[in-house]
Design a protein around this motif. Structure first.
Motif: not given
Length: 421
Positions: A78-83, A88-91
């Motif tokens: 939720r936090r990083w996938s659309d950044q 997104p690679w963190i998620a």
């Protein structure tokens, strides 16, 4: 117990089909709760066949940790996938990191630090590992990480908490896959995009899978390494290829049969699941084989590792070295495939063996195209005799490679010590 299990599965499927057909706001949390409850019942509640009753508290704590890990993965998505950029690679990597911890964490030593009595309890169960009790987490990790890419690329809308849990812990695909993407799962809940899955066809798929998994699988298993060679008796050398072929056929019936059951069961609820097999026994080369065997894993590794890594290596070493870059990428991909399948050097060796076969085929194809030219190469591929020989060689090579997959070092030594000319 079997009757109780079948009744519970039947009730799960009926409730699942009813919930999928709802349009109210309660559908997603109810469907997630159904799957969470089903996973707990079938894999954690009163599991005396695998662990004694005294383990129940441990299993309950592990199940809570299991759900918490999924929740952390959801928060990261939720936090990083659309950044933008690298975020997104963190998620993406958080589920993979959880999987590495589950596979390689020293559970017995950590349990002893928490409680000496707990450490002694687990020490008496050599089969107790996090990987064994956190059922299907390797498939969850791959599905969850791929979901991040689906959201980042705008393929699917970002799921809510209950949608995520209903997908991640979906019972039919939990323990043995397929690694079906979220976009297919989501189609089952969108009336305007919902595929028609005839109930009769889905039920027949379950029946076919059950016959393969429960009848042909055990029958063939009697001729595999465990059933034929590991009986502490001498065996003629001819028994080794017999066991190799039997193991390949056993693994196919067991694995594809389970996938048939998973796909059919999901279909009974109206949820589409990606196909995982396309008659791999008739593959004419290893590239064709991996397009037919464990298809969802092949697609995952293609999209996540092969495509980006091969492009990076071609840019790094230049277009003139593109063929060598592809060969190096194949080695990396299949080393990862081997490691993903299990802990132990034999799994890594299994991946390297497949990489060696694919790299040899890669260079052989390049040579043939240059030597024969376009028309003669096309005629070569159409030749029935060459096709038959290619299928036989591929079948034999895959069977031989599976020796590494089926046996650890100790088992290999025992098998070779039993063979006689």
């Amino acid at each position: 117990m079997a009757t109780e299990t079948l009744l519970a599965l039947g009730l799960y499927l009926l409730l699942g089909r009813w919930l999928v057909g709802l349009t109210s706001s309660l559908r997603d949390p109810a469907f997630a709760a159904l799957n969470i409850g089903a996973v707990y019942y079938f894999f954690y509640w009163n599991n005396e066949q695998r662990f004694p009753v005294k383990f129940q508290l441990v299993l309950n704590l592990i199940f809570v940790a299991y759900l918490f890990a999924l929740y952390v993965q959801y928060l990261a998505m939720r936090r990083w996938s659309d950044q933008p950029g690298w975020q997104p690679w963190i998620a993406f990597f958080i589920p993979i990191l959880f999987l590495i911890v589950i596979r390689y964490a020293p559970v017995k030593e950590l349990a002893a630090l928490v409680s000496p009595s707990l450490g002694r309890l687990i020490e008496r169960r050599p089969d107790f590992t996090l990987n064994a009790v956190m059922v299907g987490f390797s498939y969850i990790a791959f599905r969850s990480s791929y979901l991040v890419l689906e959201v980042r690329n705008g393929v699917v809308p970002k799921p809510g908490l209950w949608q995520y849990f209903g997908f991640a812990i979906f019972l039919p695909t939990l323990s043995v896959g397929p690694i079906s993407p979220y976009r297919m799962h989501h189609q089952g809940f969108v009336p305007s995009n919902k595929p028609e899955i005839p109930v009769g066809r889905a039920a027949l798929r379950v029946l076919v899978g059950a016959v393969k998994n429960r009848f042909f699988g055990p029958l063939l298993n009697q001729l595999t390494y465990t059933g034929l060679l590991l009986d502490e008796h001498p065996h003629h050398l001819i028994d080794l290829p017999i066991a190799a072929v039997a193991y390949y056929l056993y693994l196919y019936c067991n694995f594809s049969g389970f996938c048939d059951i998973a796909i059919g069961s999901a279909g009974l609820m109206g949820i589409p699941v990606a196909e995982n097999f396309a008659n791999p026994l008739v593959a004419r080369n290893l590239g064709d084989y991996w397009n037919r065997w464990h298809i969802t894993l092949s697609h995952y590794m293609r999209d996540v590792v092969f495509s980006p890594l091969s492009k990076f290596l071609v840019r790094t070493f230049g277009p003139k070295n593109a063929n060598h870059a592809i060969a190096l990428t194949i080695l990396v991909v299949f080393l990862l495939v081997g490691i993903w399948h299990g802990v132990g050097w034999n799994y890594a060796a299994f991946g390297v063996a497949h990489a060696a076969g694919l790299i040899a085929h890669h260079y052989y194809t390049i040579y043939l195209k240059k030597w024969l030219g376009r028309e003669r190469f096309a005629a070569y591929n159409r030749n029935r005799a060459i096709h038959a020989v290619s299928v036989a060689l591929t079948f034999s090579y895959v069977s031989a490679c599976l020796f590494l997959f089926a046996n650890d070092g100790e088992s290999m030594a025992r098998i070779f010590s039993m063979l006689r000319l």
